[in-house]
Design a protein around this motif. Sequence first.
Motif, PDB file in Angstrom:
ATOM      1  N   ILE A   1     -88.587  -9.380 -25.201  1.00 34.12           N
ATOM      2  CA  ILE A   1     -88.681  -8.827 -27.057  1.00 34.12           C
ATOM      3  C   ILE A   1     -89.533  -9.940 -27.308  1.00 34.12           C
ATOM      4  O   ILE A   1     -90.423  -9.703 -28.246  1.00 34.12           O
TER       5      ILE A   1
ATOM      6  N   VAL B   1     -78.576 -15.447 -26.445  1.00 41.77           N
ATOM      7  CA  VAL B   1     -79.465 -14.405 -26.494  1.00 41.77           C
ATOM      8  C   VAL B   1     -79.815 -14.507 -24.433  1.00 41.77           C
ATOM      9  O   VAL B   1     -80.712 -15.463 -24.780  1.00 41.77           O
TER      10      VAL B   1
ATOM     11  N   ARG C   1     -75.449  -4.026 -26.795  1.00 39.21           N
ATOM     12  CA  ARG C   1     -75.201  -5.792 -27.980  1.00 39.21           C
ATOM     13  C   ARG C   1     -75.285  -5.145 -28.638  1.00 39.21           C
ATOM     14  O   ARG C   1     -75.535  -4.706 -29.565  1.00 39.21           O
TER      15      ARG C   1
ATOM     16  N   THR D   1     -83.827 -11.811 -21.419  1.00 37.54           N
ATOM     17  CA  THR D   1     -84.114 -10.536 -22.942  1.00 37.54           C
ATOM     18  C   THR D   1     -85.352 -11.186 -23.626  1.00 37.54           C
ATOM     19  O   THR D   1     -85.497 -10.587 -24.587  1.00 37.54           O
ATOM     20  N   ARG D   2     -84.959 -12.396 -24.049  1.00 36.04           N
ATOM     21  CA  ARG D   2     -84.949 -13.456 -25.194  1.00 36.04           C
ATOM     22  C   ARG D   2     -86.764 -13.035 -24.892  1.00 36.04           C
ATOM     23  O   ARG D   2     -87.607 -12.787 -25.663  1.00 36.04           O
TER      24      ARG D   2
ATOM     25  N   VAL E   1     -79.459  -9.561 -30.661  1.00 42.57           N
ATOM     26  CA  VAL E   1     -80.827  -8.530 -30.435  1.00 42.57           C
ATOM     27  C   VAL E   1     -80.400  -7.680 -31.396  1.00 42.57           C
ATOM     28  O   VAL E   1     -81.505  -6.596 -32.084  1.00 42.57           O
TER      29      VAL E   1
ATOM     30  N   LEU F   1     -83.606  -2.523 -25.155  1.00 42.00           N
ATOM     31  CA  LEU F   1     -82.782  -3.504 -24.960  1.00 42.00           C
ATOM     32  C   LEU F   1     -81.417  -3.751 -25.549  1.00 42.00           C
ATOM     33  O   LEU F   1     -80.427  -4.260 -24.668  1.00 42.00           O
ATOM     34  N   SER F   2     -81.056  -3.524 -26.525  1.00 43.18           N
ATOM     35  CA  SER F   2     -79.709  -3.483 -27.862  1.00 43.18           C
ATOM     36  C   SER F   2     -78.754  -2.660 -27.005  1.00 43.18           C
ATOM     37  O   SER F   2     -77.578  -3.468 -26.716  1.00 43.18           O
TER      38      SER F   2
END
Length: 194
Positions: free
Chosen positions: A169, A161, A95, A165-166, A99, A91-92
């Motif tokens: 994760i 974030v 970025r 996404t938050r 993250v 996912l990172s």
Amino acid sequence: MPRPCAPRLLLAAVLLALAATAAASPANSAAAATDFIRKSCRATQYPSVCVQSLSSYGGSPPPRSPRELARAALAVSADRARAASAYVGRLSGARAGPVRDCLENMADSVGHLRDAAEEMGGSMGRAGSPGFKWHLSNVQTWCSAALTDENTCLDGLSRGVDPATRAAIRGKVVQVAQVTSNALALVNRVGPGY
């Protein structure tokens, strides 16, 4: 003249031995191991997560002592942390910021849990001895550090974030934090008196 009783006694002894062997069958051993896991998990903060994660653990033979169970719990935690770290890594991408910081925290958590599992699986000495206490303290320290890394990752996601996404994760890392918390509780039960 009556026949001697020795053959009957021998037959009875053989039948008793066979019955005892059947009672110690793998099915009974598995049931005993499951019962041991269930009872031990009562001492954790997330008992249902504990039972589920350790019952599905592929260790052979199944854990039968507090130390073996703590080692299995640490191995489960390390595996879950590794999977969550890989997920955060995907996912990172490019970025930066929270993250990427979370990814570093999870990598640290994996290392701490791996070290703790290796220490618990090594020669710790006799329970209660100074060497044993030192090794157990190392395991507790690494496990606590892993839990801190996981919580730091979660705290850092609160800003900068996007919500999707938050949430993605957070779901993975919370699962890791729960099994790590359980592992620490089981580690704390290792030693004299348990």
